[in-house]
Write a protein that holds these residues in place. Structure first.
Motif, PDB file in Angstrom:
ATOM      1  N   GLN A  23     -11.847  40.191   8.318  1.00 13.35           N
ATOM      2  CA  GLN A  23     -11.958  40.441   6.881  1.00 13.35           C
ATOM      3  C   GLN A  23     -13.357  40.894   6.473  1.00 13.35           C
ATOM      4  OE1 GLN A  23     -10.202  37.389   4.244  1.00 13.35           O
ATOM      5  NE2 GLN A  23      -9.665  36.288   6.109  1.00 13.35           N
ATOM      6  N   GLU A  24     -14.312  40.774   7.403  1.00 14.88           N
ATOM      7  CA  GLU A  24     -15.732  41.011   7.105  1.00 14.88           C
ATOM      8  C   GLU A  24     -16.168  40.170   5.897  1.00 14.88           C
ATOM      9  OE1 GLU A  24     -16.882  45.113   6.961  1.00 14.88           O
ATOM     10  OE2 GLU A  24     -16.491  45.385   9.108  1.00 14.88           O
ATOM     11  N   ARG A  25     -15.948  38.881   6.049  1.00 16.88           N
ATOM     12  CA  ARG A  25     -16.334  37.904   5.036  1.00 16.88           C
ATOM     13  C   ARG A  25     -17.013  36.721   5.713  1.00 16.88           C
ATOM     14  NH1 ARG A  25     -15.011  41.711   2.670  1.00 16.88           N
ATOM     15  NH2 ARG A  25     -13.790  41.932   0.750  1.00 16.88           N
ATOM     16  N   LEU A  26     -17.947  36.109   4.987  1.00 24.98           N
ATOM     17  CA  LEU A  26     -18.613  34.906   5.471  1.00 24.98           C
ATOM     18  C   LEU A  26     -18.073  33.699   4.723  1.00 24.98           C
ATOM     19  CD1 LEU A  26     -21.083  33.991   7.360  1.00 24.98           C
ATOM     20  CD2 LEU A  26     -22.225  33.565   5.173  1.00 24.98           C
ATOM     21  N   TYR A  27     -17.710  32.668   5.473  1.00 24.79           N
ATOM     22  CA  TYR A  27     -17.322  31.384   4.917  1.00 24.79           C
ATOM     23  C   TYR A  27     -18.453  30.389   5.156  1.00 24.79           C
ATOM     24  CZ  TYR A  27     -12.477  33.096   4.802  1.00 24.79           C
ATOM     25  OH  TYR A  27     -11.332  33.813   4.542  1.00 24.79           O
ATOM     26  N   TRP A  28     -18.645  29.482   4.232  1.00 25.09           N
ATOM     27  CA  TRP A  28     -19.557  28.355   4.430  1.00 25.09           C
ATOM     28  C   TRP A  28     -19.098  27.216   3.527  1.00 25.09           C
ATOM     29  CZ3 TRP A  28     -20.458  32.270   1.149  1.00 25.09           C
ATOM     30  CH2 TRP A  28     -21.104  32.042  -0.069  1.00 25.09           C
ATOM     31  N   VAL A  29     -19.653  26.025   3.713  1.00 25.41           N
ATOM     32  CA  VAL A  29     -19.155  24.857   2.993  1.00 25.41           C
ATOM     33  C   VAL A  29     -20.285  24.158   2.255  1.00 25.41           C
ATOM     34  CG1 VAL A  29     -17.387  24.552   4.762  1.00 25.41           C
ATOM     35  CG2 VAL A  29     -19.458  23.147   4.866  1.00 25.41           C
ATOM     36  N   ASP A  30     -19.900  23.404   1.238  1.00 23.43           N
ATOM     37  CA  ASP A  30     -20.791  22.435   0.600  1.00 23.43           C
ATOM     38  C   ASP A  30     -20.269  21.064   0.993  1.00 23.43           C
ATOM     39  OD1 ASP A  30     -22.221  20.675  -1.025  1.00 23.43           O
ATOM     40  OD2 ASP A  30     -22.343  22.095  -2.676  1.00 23.43           O
ATOM     41  N   SER A  31     -20.944  20.440   1.952  1.00 22.47           N
ATOM     42  CA  SER A  31     -20.434  19.201   2.535  1.00 22.47           C
ATOM     43  C   SER A  31     -20.254  18.094   1.511  1.00 22.47           C
ATOM     44  CB  SER A  31     -21.375  18.720   3.648  1.00 22.47           C
ATOM     45  OG  SER A  31     -21.300  19.563   4.758  1.00 22.47           O
ATOM     46  N   MET A  32     -21.263  17.870   0.674  1.00 24.07           N
ATOM     47  CA  MET A  32     -21.223  16.743  -0.243  1.00 24.07           C
ATOM     48  C   MET A  32     -20.269  16.966  -1.409  1.00 24.07           C
ATOM     49  SD  MET A  32     -23.132  14.754   1.388  1.00 24.07           S
ATOM     50  CE  MET A  32     -23.276  13.380   0.244  1.00 24.07           C
ATOM     51  N   ASP A  33     -20.172  18.209  -1.884  1.00 28.95           N
ATOM     52  CA  ASP A  33     -19.308  18.494  -3.032  1.00 28.95           C
ATOM     53  C   ASP A  33     -17.888  18.846  -2.635  1.00 28.95           C
ATOM     54  OD1 ASP A  33     -21.509  18.005  -4.515  1.00 28.95           O
ATOM     55  OD2 ASP A  33     -21.849  20.057  -5.185  1.00 28.95           O
ATOM     56  N   GLY A  34     -17.610  18.953  -1.342  1.00 29.21           N
ATOM     57  CA  GLY A  34     -16.265  19.219  -0.869  1.00 29.21           C
ATOM     58  C   GLY A  34     -15.730  20.571  -1.291  1.00 29.21           C
ATOM     59  N   ARG A  35     -16.460  21.632  -0.926  1.00 31.14           N
ATOM     60  CA  ARG A  35     -16.034  22.979  -1.299  1.00 31.14           C
ATOM     61  C   ARG A  35     -16.187  23.941  -0.115  1.00 31.14           C
ATOM     62  NH1 ARG A  35     -19.404  24.400  -6.594  1.00 31.14           N
ATOM     63  NH2 ARG A  35     -21.062  23.433  -5.353  1.00 31.14           N
TER      64      ARG A  35
END
Length: 292
Positions: A23-35
């Motif tokens: 998809q040529e997209r980057l995923y990442w997370v916010d560990s504490m906020d659950g996103r």
């Protein structure tokens, strides 16, 4: 070399960047906020999924539009289309002070993910392997904070860190079974500035890149564990790295806006941003997807 802010969403604890070459997209997370976040390499088309719990990491699935997510309450699947989150295994129901943390997928579609003590004090965590059939297996115990899983380009060496031991380890990795053996010290990051090993990735030349959290550095190590290059970041709390972009030559780095414990330092206005580092002259490897 150039360092830019790609997306400034002030993630409380940004982590786990994953580049999707399809998809040529980057995923990442916010560990504490659950996103879970997704954006283009230029930071446009930002999308966010809210989760029912804190998240440590994620792995894109081969079958369908979704991911496996490692939450504080165990392993779940996330459907990107509907936003539905379905649990399938909690490896530590008897350890409420723990949560799942960093994880990556091997060349055969297995998700290796470790847990951590949320106070970052006791060896209460473990390293797990989730097979494509969703069965979960324990690989290592007595871990304080699991971080930095990644593999050599040939897949035969597995790297992993228990952050507060002051070491990054290397293991022999059996690609047929997903088992690890022969643990040894790969390197000892210089923690004299208060930093410790966080998220890692390996480039196409077999060099390991590690985020030295709380010291604001990204360090490139040779396959022999020697320091090859040091990048000074504009924030102290840099947390993880991943190569992406159409040519896999951009190093993306996550950061945190607020430290999880009060003893850790604060940062300036760029805290919690997603950064890109270009002009490195290095390419990464495409991340495998979870599944058979």
């Amino acid at each position: 070399m150039r360092i830019d802010v790609v997306v400034d969403v002030k993630t409380t604890l940004g982590e786990g960047p994953v580049w999707d070459p399809e998809q040529e997209r980057l995923y990442w997370v916010d560990s504490m906020d659950g996103r879970v976040f997704r954006a283009t390499a230029q930071g446009s088309e930002v999308r966010c999924w809210d989760l029912p719990d804190k998240i440590g990491s994620m792995a894109l699935r081969r079958d369908g539009e979704g991911a496996v997510v490692a939450l504080a309450s165990g392993f779940h699947t996330l459907d990107f289309a509907s936003g539905e989150v379905i649990p399938f295994h909690d490896p530590e129901p008897d350890r409420p002070a723990n949560r799942l943390n960093d994880g990556k997928v091997d060349r055969h579609g297995r998700f290796l993910c470790g847990s951590m003590d949320t106070m970052e004090e006791g060896p209460n965590g473990a390293l797990y392997r989730v097979d494509p059939d969703f069965s979960v297996h324990t690989l290592e115990k007595d871990i304080i904070v699991s971080n930095g899983p990644c593999w050599s380009p040939d897949g035969d060496t597995f790297y992993f860190a228990d952050t507060w031991t002051g070491e990054i380890w290397a293991y022999d990795y059996d690609q047929a079974t997903g088992s690890i053996s022969n643990r040894r010290t790969f390197c000892r990051p210089d923690g004299s500035g208060g930093g410790a090993a966080d998220g890692s990735t390996v480039d196409a030349e077999g060099y390991l890149w590690n985020a030295l959290v709380y010291d604001g550095k990204i360090i490139r190590y040779t396959p022999d564990g020697e320091v090859d290059r040091v990048i000074e970041m504009p924030v102290k709390k840099v947390t993880s790295v991943m190569f992406g972009g159409p040519n896999l030559d951009t190093l993306f780095a996550t950061s945190m806006a607020k430290p999880p414990l009060p003893r850790f330092p604060g940062d300036g206005v760029r805290r919690g941003s997603l950064f890109s580092i270009t002009g490195l002259g290095v390419h990464g490897l495409p991340e495998p997807r979870f599944g058979a």
